[in-house]
Design an enzyme around this catalytic site. Sequence first.
Site, short mmCIF file in Angstrom:
data_model
loop_
_atom_site.label_atom_id
_atom_site.label_comp_id
_atom_site.label_asym_id
_atom_site.label_seq_id
_atom_site.Cartn_x
_atom_site.Cartn_y
_atom_site.Cartn_z
N TYR A 78 10.51 39.41 11.96
CA TYR A 78 11.64 38.58 12.36
C TYR A 78 11.92 38.82 13.82
CZ TYR A 78 16.41 37.07 13.21
OH TYR A 78 17.52 36.47 13.76
N GLU A 81 15.54 31.62 16.54
CA GLU A 81 14.90 32.66 15.75
C GLU A 81 13.61 32.17 15.11
OE1 GLU A 81 16.96 32.48 11.34
OE2 GLU A 81 17.90 33.76 12.84
#
Length: 381
Positions: A101, A189
């Site tokens: 991530y 993101e």
Amino acid sequence: MKLHEYQAKEVFADAGIPTPDSKLASSVEEVLAAAEDVGYPVAIKAQVHVGGRGKAGGIELAEDEAEARAAAEAIIGMDLKGYHVETVLVEAAVDFVNELYVGVTMDRGEGQPVAMVSTRGGVNIEEVAAEDPEAIAREHVDPAFGMHPYQARKAVYDAGVSREVAGDVASVLATLYDLWDDKDGSDTEINPLMVTREGDVVAADAVMNIDNDALFRHPDLAEMEDEAAEDDLEAKANEYGFDYVRLEGNVGIIGNGAGLVMTTLDLVDHYGGAPANFLDIGGGAKAERVANALDMVFSDENVDAVVFNIFGGITRGDEVAAGINTALEQFEEIPKPVVVRLAGTNAEEGMEILNTDLVQVEGTLEAAVQAAVERAGEVAR
């Protein structure tokens, strides 16, 4: 403004972030043609503005034409958390050995943007933050100077990313920050950033949200806004002129003033409930506006109970009470339990006007929220 996944990936790819080959499709035949062009196996992904698409059936892997047809027939046209799926992204599946991530957002507590990296990609990062906050490395950035290369490397190192791909991940993170800064982003993101068997990193998903007030500086991004992507409730909120955000809980919330509504959301969470929405009717709301707000919340199938929190200033308690009565008297049977708390200007007059056969009245905000959470729990059971 939220970009769809395919739009965010276009922006990321233009900036040099690797993304899988993909094509858009809006029919079963288009999906099959796209899959043939991209090459099996493929991922078929609903393009709607919600999280958790995979768990909700909005993402399917297909190894061949038969599986692609079945997936396309299931996803196109489905209702996904209140959104009608009209378009899917047909994307080359990534043969990965690890999921990471990376993201950039604003840490309002610190008053600075923060870059984040975690080796626990591919899952809800909010759950990771709640269950194991140490699993997310954070690096705050001074916006006056931007992200220094050493900061990107430090975040990657602190997260425990393997040395073989650390340099590439740091490069992706630095690029993500530059995009966040240059495009006036609120969130950017990649979850997951996949590490392939060959040691490459690929953005298998993409999120990019833009500050609405800055869109005039980015006409290319403003053109990407998809008004059709709004669900029915968001469209209704725009029609009524409400500040509204749909959430995933079952306690509907109505208040006058953003701070008051946020406080109510926090209390719902504090008392073990889950907010279904943020709905600010604004100051000076008349009876018709209050009735419209109740109509909106009642229209949300996820809502099991409603808490109405009004502090009278410009908004008068008797006007609010009249609006609540007007809205509820339209129903032969009240569709959801309603708990009301009134305070401030003409609150006592409002209490006298309220039809207590239709609503539950509480004297404090805490009591009203607790009652709404309990009623929602009873309905849900």
